[in-house]
Each structure stands twice: as C-alpha cells, then as structure tokens.
Motif scaffolding. Sequence first.
Motif, mmCIF file in Angstrom:
data_model
loop_
_atom_site.group_PDB
_atom_site.id
_atom_site.type_symbol
_atom_site.label_atom_id
_atom_site.label_comp_id
_atom_site.label_asym_id
_atom_site.label_seq_id
_atom_site.Cartn_x
_atom_site.Cartn_y
_atom_site.Cartn_z
ATOM 1 N N UNK A 182 45.133 34.759 32.450
ATOM 2 C CA UNK A 182 44.290 35.728 33.145
ATOM 3 C C UNK A 182 45.084 37.006 33.429
ATOM 4 N N UNK A 183 44.356 38.094 33.697
ATOM 5 C CA UNK A 183 45.022 39.373 33.944
ATOM 6 C C UNK A 183 44.344 40.105 35.089
ATOM 7 N N UNK A 184 45.146 40.871 35.829
ATOM 8 C CA UNK A 184 44.593 41.696 36.897
ATOM 9 C C UNK A 184 44.239 43.066 36.332
ATOM 10 N N UNK A 185 43.234 43.683 36.953
ATOM 11 C CA UNK A 185 42.702 44.939 36.440
ATOM 12 C C UNK A 185 43.340 46.145 37.118
ATOM 13 N N UNK A 186 43.028 47.301 36.549
ATOM 14 C CA UNK A 186 43.703 48.536 36.935
ATOM 15 C C UNK A 186 43.578 48.861 38.423
ATOM 16 N N UNK A 187 42.365 48.883 38.953
ATOM 17 C CA UNK A 187 42.171 49.351 40.327
ATOM 18 C C UNK A 187 42.932 48.476 41.322
ATOM 19 N N UNK A 188 42.840 47.155 41.163
ATOM 20 C CA UNK A 188 43.517 46.285 42.114
ATOM 21 C C UNK A 188 45.031 46.349 41.963
ATOM 22 N N UNK B 16 40.227 47.326 30.774
ATOM 23 C CA UNK B 16 40.493 47.532 32.198
ATOM 24 C C UNK B 16 41.797 46.874 32.644
ATOM 25 N N UNK B 17 42.477 46.198 31.729
ATOM 26 C CA UNK B 17 43.800 45.658 32.047
ATOM 27 C C UNK B 17 44.811 46.749 31.701
#
Length: 374
Positions: A174-180, A208-209
Amino acid sequence: MVSARPAVAAMPAYRPGRNPADLAREIGVERAVKLASNEVAFPPLPAVLQAIATTAAETNRYPDNGATVLTAALAERYGVQPAQVAVGCGAVTVCQQLAQAYNDPGTSIAFAWRSFEMYPLLAQVAGARTQQVPLVPGSPGAAPDTHDLPALAAAIDGTTRLVFVCNPNNPTGTAVRRAELERFLDEVPAATLVVLDEAYREFVTDPDVPDGVELMRGRPNVAVLRTFSKAWGLAGLRVGYLLAEDPAVADAVRRTHVPFSVSTLAQAAAVAALASEDEVRARCAAVVAERARLTAELRRRGLAVADSQANFVWLPLGERTTDVAAALEARAVITRPFAGEGLRVTVGTPEEDDVFLGALDEVLTSEPAGAAGT
C-alpha cells in the motif's frame, strides 16, 4: 568468555528468501518457484552484462570509493548536486549508515509496523529505541495494511532522530498519497530526519502517490532512499543510494560508509542500467500488468487483496499465514510469510504466477470451508 553486546546477542537473524534449488532437491521435484524476495524475473539488461564483462578486467584494483561516475549520473538524473547523493552497498546498508550517523543510545527511530523488517534491527544495533506505530485498514473492514501518518507524527518526540516512511510499504504494497504525506512532512520537527524509503517507486502507477524527490525539495530534514535491486534488476550486485535536500545529510551517510563496499562491477552495472531506463520502464510496465492479473485472480478466489503499488501482493491471512506458506512450499512454491499477519507474494512471470495460483488452489480447497476469505 568473550560476549557480544546484549542488544546484538538478542537480535533475531535476518531470514532471506529460501533458495529454490535447495527446496526442489528437498521435496524431490525438478524445479521450485521463488516468489519471496521481490526480485524481478527478467535477466540482467544487455548493457549491464556488457558493462560487467568490460569492467571484470579491473577487479584486481579497489573500487572508486566515492563512486564518482555513478554519483554524477544519479545527480544528473534527479536534478541535484553530487554532494546531495550518497551511494551504498544496497539500500539496507544505507539505512544502517543512517542509524549510525544519527542515533545514539537513548534516541529513537520511528516507523510504521508492519513495515520493512530491518528497521527495528537497525535501531537495536545502534542502541536506539523503536517507536512502532501500527498500520490501519486502508479501506473499511479490511486488515491493517496502511501507514497511519497522523499517529506516526504524534509518536515523534524529543528523542526521535530518524523516521522511516516506506512508500510503497513493504510488505503490504500500500502507499500513502500526496496530501497526507505533505501534511505529515510539514508537522515533523526540523531536528528529526524523515527518510522516504522508495525501494519500489518504479512500480507505482497511482498518480496521487507522490515522488519523494519532489517532496524533498525545500525540506532540509527529508531524504529519499532508493535501490537498484528491484526494478533495475541488480539485486545480486548490491547498490542503493540516498538523495538528500541538505548535503550535510548525505555527507553524514558517506562518513559511516564502509570503504570500497560498492564494488567496481556494481558501480559499472548501475551506470549502465541508468542509461537503459527505457528498457527498465518497459519491464516495469510488464510487471504492473502481471500484478493486475495476479490481483484479480486472487480476488476471484475470495481473498482480500489490497491494491499494490509495488512488485508484490499482500494476502492478509492472519493466523493461517504460516500454514499456508508451508503448504505452498510443499508444492514447490516459495513465498514470504509474516507469522500471524500475512503472506507477501512477489509478482513473477505469468508462468510462475500460474504455478503459484494452482498450488494455492490446492491449499485453499484442503482448508475448512469458509477459511479462504478470512
């Protein structure tokens, strides 16, 4: 009697993926399939083989300790200065250099858990504490598989010298997105170094990653870690590297470098690989396509598989994990179990993945009714 430091004596041994030839001999089959170590299934690039052959005649001499040509090539590729680049013997060794450079006893290293299994071991070697922040479900009702960045930010205190954010996360994909991620980086104190561990960046398809190098710019307490072991196909030659916004960070990593640890062959191969980027991108596209097929096949079997942004998929099997992995090995398929949590399966060739799926079908049909979807 001479004794190692208690922290070292208590360390569990790192467990690499099992050798498929050994398993094949053990169970009496012609061939075993290894889907445990996140290697790419493609052979070395032609330019890499040529570079190794050309450079082999120089191996009576020590390597260039500063990896000057490779450092310059990386600096050009990423639009940074050579002083912002540090090269090491695989990304994991660069992680160890970071711990040696920034952690004293009494300090700490923060990271999500589960994540890359070396993080807690590196802290142990450095005499540092770990601040492990549990993963959270990436979707309602799912198993924990995603970074909880607000909780990770809250865990940072005055002792935290290093924070690792593995994006995409190993082993869950899994990957976290830009804004967070941007919000998180803005919250981290200036005295804490955030390392964006992007070993699998080349397999990311979600727009968005974010690319960590973009987020690094203008943030002197952020660095990016990458490797030639995965997408670039140089796992056997061991080349990793760090890019740092603040050249002082790269300098600290270089100061803890073991001299001559990146061989002449490895440096030449990495430079040749960089010059073959179009071929690498085509190979990554093939892996991504096979990842989509493998994910769809697993979901068709009732398994809750999250979208992966890496070259592996994660099966959250919980307490069944070890038994399923053992049953797959008995059928000549090697995967990577994390006891009580899940099974990481590298995306192989279509033929290898079909062998895995066939073995998995046998395992699932032998289980009690209703177990497959848990």
